[in-house]
Design a protein around this motif. Structure first.
Motif, short mmCIF file in Angstrom:
data_model
loop_
_atom_site.label_atom_id
_atom_site.label_comp_id
_atom_site.label_asym_id
_atom_site.label_seq_id
_atom_site.Cartn_x
_atom_site.Cartn_y
_atom_site.Cartn_z
N GLU A 1 0.84 -1.20 0.00
CA GLU A 1 0.00 0.00 0.00
C GLU A 1 0.88 1.25 0.00
O GLU A 1 0.62 2.21 -0.75
N GLU B 1 -4.67 -0.91 -2.38
CA GLU B 1 -5.40 -0.03 -1.47
C GLU B 1 -6.16 -0.91 -0.49
O GLU B 1 -6.68 -1.96 -0.87
N ARG B 2 -6.22 -0.47 0.75
CA ARG B 2 -7.00 -1.19 1.76
C ARG B 2 -8.24 -0.38 2.09
O ARG B 2 -8.22 0.85 2.05
#
Length: 146
Positions: A83, A89-90
């Motif tokens: 990330e 992306e989280r």
């Protein structure tokens, strides 16, 4: 005596599998290092491509845990690093606040596509059928520059 011999053969085969795995992981690391990735990094990107072939598709981190050979905490650290590098992306799972989704970014997809042939070439060289390797005129073993 027969049981001991069978046990020794199993042990020898197990050690052979471990050795092939270790050599293959090292070769993948070596091939991907110039691109800022290691074998485990690539494995996560590759699984995300498989799990979510569409842009914006996401996967629960928990679903990755059983598919990569890392502990949950090691996987979380790896995803945090990916990330930070802009490759994934989280996001939080709305249905289960403990759950975390992860998705490839465009940059992650592009990098995966660029290094996929390198990783697959290592797999073909290290794990390919000996007959197939000979038919292509290549010797099994480490190749320079891959």
């Amino acid at each position: 005596m027969a049981a001991r011999t069978a046990g020794a053969r199993l042990e020898e085969r197990w050690r052979e599998i471990l050795s092939v795995h270790a050599r293959t992981m090292c070769e993948i690391d070596r091939a991907l290092h110039p691109h800022g990735l290691g074998a485990s990094d690539f494995e996560v990107l590759d699984l995300l491509v498989t799990e979510g072939p569409e842009d914006g598709s996401r996967c629960r981190v928990q679903n990755l845990v059983g598919r990569v050979h890392l502990s949950q905490s090691a996987l979380s650290r790896l995803i945090a690093r990916l990330e930070k590098d802009g490759l994934v992306e989280r996001s939080m799972c709305a249905e289960d606040r403990r759950g975390v989704y992860v998705a490839l970014t465009r940059r992650g997809r592009e990098l995966h596509a660029r290094v996929l042939p390198l990783q697959r070439a290592v797999l073909a060289r290290m794990l390919g059928d000996e007959e197939d390797v000979r038919a292509r005129g290549r010797c099994p073993g480490p190749a320079a520059g891959v």
